[in-house]
Motif scaffolding. Structure first.
Motif, PDB file in Angstrom:
ATOM      1  N   CYS A  20       0.842  -1.196   0.000  1.00 60.27           N
ATOM      2  CA  CYS A  20       0.000   0.000   0.000  1.00 60.27           C
ATOM      3  C   CYS A  20       0.883   1.255   0.000  1.00 60.27           C
ATOM      4  O   CYS A  20       1.764   1.386   0.842  1.00 60.27           O
ATOM      5  CB  CYS A  20      -0.905  -0.026   1.233  1.00 60.27           C
ATOM      6  SG  CYS A  20      -1.819   1.510   1.468  1.00 60.27           S
ATOM      7  N   PRO A  21       0.661   2.174  -0.932  1.00 62.06           N
ATOM      8  CA  PRO A  21       1.478   3.394  -0.982  1.00 62.06           C
ATOM      9  C   PRO A  21       1.133   4.388   0.131  1.00 62.06           C
ATOM     10  O   PRO A  21       1.903   5.311   0.407  1.00 62.06           O
ATOM     11  CB  PRO A  21       1.156   3.984  -2.358  1.00 62.06           C
ATOM     12  CG  PRO A  21      -0.194   3.458  -2.692  1.00 62.06           C
ATOM     13  CD  PRO A  21      -0.338   2.127  -2.000  1.00 62.06           C
ATOM     14  N   CYS A  23       0.210   3.470   3.553  1.00 61.21           N
ATOM     15  CA  CYS A  23       0.765   3.087   4.856  1.00 61.21           C
ATOM     16  C   CYS A  23       2.050   2.258   4.723  1.00 61.21           C
ATOM     17  O   CYS A  23       2.720   1.991   5.719  1.00 61.21           O
ATOM     18  CB  CYS A  23      -0.275   2.321   5.667  1.00 61.21           C
ATOM     19  SG  CYS A  23      -0.731   0.735   4.953  1.00 61.21           S
ATOM     20  N   GLY A  24       2.388   1.815   3.516  1.00 60.14           N
ATOM     21  CA  GLY A  24       3.619   1.078   3.292  1.00 60.14           C
ATOM     22  C   GLY A  24       3.569  -0.380   3.696  1.00 60.14           C
ATOM     23  O   GLY A  24       4.583  -1.078   3.695  1.00 60.14           O
ATOM     24  N   LYS A  25       2.360  -0.889   4.036  1.00 58.10           N
ATOM     25  CA  LYS A  25       2.247  -2.264   4.486  1.00 58.10           C
ATOM     26  C   LYS A  25       2.012  -3.206   3.302  1.00 58.10           C
ATOM     27  O   LYS A  25       1.133  -2.954   2.471  1.00 58.10           O
ATOM     28  CB  LYS A  25       1.094  -2.377   5.491  1.00 58.10           C
ATOM     29  CG  LYS A  25       1.151  -3.658   6.312  1.00 58.10           C
ATOM     30  CD  LYS A  25       0.053  -3.676   7.365  1.00 58.10           C
ATOM     31  CE  LYS A  25       0.081  -4.960   8.168  1.00 58.10           C
ATOM     32  NZ  LYS A  25      -0.193  -6.168   7.364  1.00 58.10           N
ATOM     33  N   ALA A  26       2.800  -4.290   3.257  1.00 58.71           N
ATOM     34  CA  ALA A  26       2.642  -5.294   2.203  1.00 58.71           C
ATOM     35  C   ALA A  26       1.710  -6.395   2.685  1.00 58.71           C
ATOM     36  O   ALA A  26       1.763  -6.805   3.847  1.00 58.71           O
ATOM     37  CB  ALA A  26       3.989  -5.877   1.828  1.00 58.71           C
ATOM     38  N   ASP A  27       0.843  -6.850   1.792  1.00 54.41           N
ATOM     39  CA  ASP A  27      -0.069  -7.939   2.131  1.00 54.41           C
ATOM     40  C   ASP A  27      -0.458  -8.667   0.851  1.00 54.41           C
ATOM     41  O   ASP A  27      -0.171  -8.189  -0.240  1.00 54.41           O
ATOM     42  CB  ASP A  27      -1.322  -7.400   2.842  1.00 54.41           C
ATOM     43  CG  ASP A  27      -1.830  -8.373   3.909  1.00 54.41           C
ATOM     44  OD1 ASP A  27      -1.781  -9.602   3.665  1.00 54.41           O
ATOM     45  OD2 ASP A  27      -2.251  -7.911   4.973  1.00 54.41           O
ATOM     46  N   CYS A  70      -6.807  -1.405   0.895  1.00 52.25           N
ATOM     47  CA  CYS A  70      -5.746  -1.802   1.828  1.00 52.25           C
ATOM     48  C   CYS A  70      -6.322  -2.657   2.956  1.00 52.25           C
ATOM     49  O   CYS A  70      -7.382  -2.370   3.497  1.00 52.25           O
ATOM     50  CB  CYS A  70      -5.070  -0.561   2.398  1.00 52.25           C
ATOM     51  SG  CYS A  70      -3.743  -0.940   3.544  1.00 52.25           S
ATOM     52  N   LYS A  71      -5.563  -3.726   3.299  1.00 52.18           N
ATOM     53  CA  LYS A  71      -6.035  -4.653   4.336  1.00 52.18           C
ATOM     54  C   LYS A  71      -5.723  -4.157   5.750  1.00 52.18           C
ATOM     55  O   LYS A  71      -6.246  -4.681   6.725  1.00 52.18           O
ATOM     56  CB  LYS A  71      -5.377  -6.025   4.142  1.00 52.18           C
ATOM     57  CG  LYS A  71      -6.046  -6.864   3.055  1.00 52.18           C
ATOM     58  CD  LYS A  71      -5.431  -8.253   3.062  1.00 52.18           C
ATOM     59  CE  LYS A  71      -6.080  -9.146   2.016  1.00 52.18           C
ATOM     60  NZ  LYS A  71      -5.394 -10.450   1.971  1.00 52.18           N
ATOM     61  N   VAL A  73      -6.194  -2.372   8.878  1.00 55.71           N
ATOM     62  CA  VAL A  73      -7.412  -1.792   9.447  1.00 55.71           C
ATOM     63  C   VAL A  73      -7.253  -0.319   9.824  1.00 55.71           C
ATOM     64  O   VAL A  73      -8.224   0.425   9.871  1.00 55.71           O
ATOM     65  CB  VAL A  73      -7.919  -2.583  10.691  1.00 55.71           C
ATOM     66  CG1 VAL A  73      -8.469  -3.930  10.266  1.00 55.71           C
ATOM     67  CG2 VAL A  73      -6.828  -2.746  11.729  1.00 55.71           C
ATOM     68  N   ARG A  74      -5.996   0.097  10.045  1.00 58.82           N
ATOM     69  CA  ARG A  74      -5.779   1.504  10.393  1.00 58.82           C
ATOM     70  C   ARG A  74      -5.656   2.383   9.144  1.00 58.82           C
ATOM     71  O   ARG A  74      -5.553   3.592   9.246  1.00 58.82           O
ATOM     72  CB  ARG A  74      -4.530   1.653  11.267  1.00 58.82           C
ATOM     73  CG  ARG A  74      -4.754   1.138  12.682  1.00 58.82           C
ATOM     74  CD  ARG A  74      -3.626   1.581  13.601  1.00 58.82           C
ATOM     75  NE  ARG A  74      -2.337   1.064  13.158  1.00 58.82           N
ATOM     76  CZ  ARG A  74      -1.816  -0.085  13.581  1.00 58.82           C
ATOM     77  NH1 ARG A  74      -2.467  -0.813  14.452  1.00 58.82           N
ATOM     78  NH2 ARG A  74      -0.663  -0.496  13.137  1.00 58.82           N
ATOM     79  N   CYS A  75      -5.670   1.758   7.984  1.00 55.04           N
ATOM     80  CA  CYS A  75      -5.513   2.518   6.737  1.00 55.04           C
ATOM     81  C   CYS A  75      -6.788   2.406   5.893  1.00 55.04           C
ATOM     82  O   CYS A  75      -7.528   3.369   5.739  1.00 55.04           O
ATOM     83  CB  CYS A  75      -4.290   1.999   5.979  1.00 55.04           C
ATOM     84  SG  CYS A  75      -4.059   2.720   4.351  1.00 55.04           S
ATOM     85  N   ARG A  76      -7.020   1.204   5.376  1.00 51.61           N
ATOM     86  CA  ARG A  76      -8.242   0.928   4.613  1.00 51.61           C
ATOM     87  C   ARG A  76      -8.411   1.768   3.343  1.00 51.61           C
ATOM     88  O   ARG A  76      -9.490   1.814   2.775  1.00 51.61           O
ATOM     89  CB  ARG A  76      -9.492   1.124   5.503  1.00 51.61           C
ATOM     90  CG  ARG A  76      -9.647   0.059   6.569  1.00 51.61           C
ATOM     91  CD  ARG A  76     -10.217  -1.203   6.006  1.00 51.61           C
ATOM     92  NE  ARG A  76     -10.467  -2.200   7.037  1.00 51.61           N
ATOM     93  CZ  ARG A  76     -10.573  -3.496   6.787  1.00 51.61           C
ATOM     94  NH1 ARG A  76     -10.451  -3.934   5.562  1.00 51.61           N
ATOM     95  NH2 ARG A  76     -10.806  -4.341   7.757  1.00 51.61           N
ATOM     96  N   LYS A  77      -7.369   2.444   2.928  1.00 57.52           N
ATOM     97  CA  LYS A  77      -7.485   3.271   1.728  1.00 57.52           C
ATOM     98  C   LYS A  77      -7.399   2.398   0.479  1.00 57.52           C
ATOM     99  O   LYS A  77      -6.783   1.339   0.481  1.00 57.52           O
ATOM    100  CB  LYS A  77      -6.367   4.311   1.703  1.00 57.52           C
ATOM    101  CG  LYS A  77      -6.581   5.432   2.705  1.00 57.52           C
ATOM    102  CD  LYS A  77      -5.586   6.560   2.449  1.00 57.52           C
ATOM    103  CE  LYS A  77      -5.806   7.694   3.431  1.00 57.52           C
ATOM    104  NZ  LYS A  77      -4.657   7.929   4.299  1.00 57.52           N
TER     105      LYS A  77
END
Ligand SMILES: [Zn+2]
Length: 90
Positions: A20-21, A23-27, A70-71, A73-77
């Motif tokens: 995710c661009p 939050c930077g989290k990969a999933d 985005c997965k 939960v604090r981002c969801r964008k």
């Protein structure tokens, strides 16, 4: 002869790791593709030109999903799937 007559078309879902661009989290995300697998042989009404085109044809898939949510939960964008090509050969 239409190009699509060279292929068997089937929707498929494949799992890809995306980052995710925001939050930077990969999933891992399921991405929908339309898979076009080259037929084993041409229909009988094919002419010489069709046969030459068919010989060069290659199985490929077209990406149908452009956006994922985005997965985290604090981002969801929602973000665009830019790291995967839109057409991939098999
Ligand atoms: Zn995110």
């Amino acid at each position: 002869m239409e190009e699509r007559e060279f292929f068997d078309e089937r929707p498929e879902q494949r799992t890809h790791t995306l980052t995710c661009p925001h939050c930077g989290k990969a999933d891992e995300y399921p991405i929908a593709w339309l898979v076009r697998r080259k037929k084993t042989s041409l229909p009988r009404h094919a002419d010489e030109r069709d046969r030459a085109r068919f010989a060069k044809a290659q199985s490929y898939m077209v990406r149908r999903d452009d956006m994922v949510g985005c997965k985290n939960v604090r981002c969801r964008k929602r973000f665009e799937v830019t790291t995967l090509q839109s057409v991939a050969f098999l």
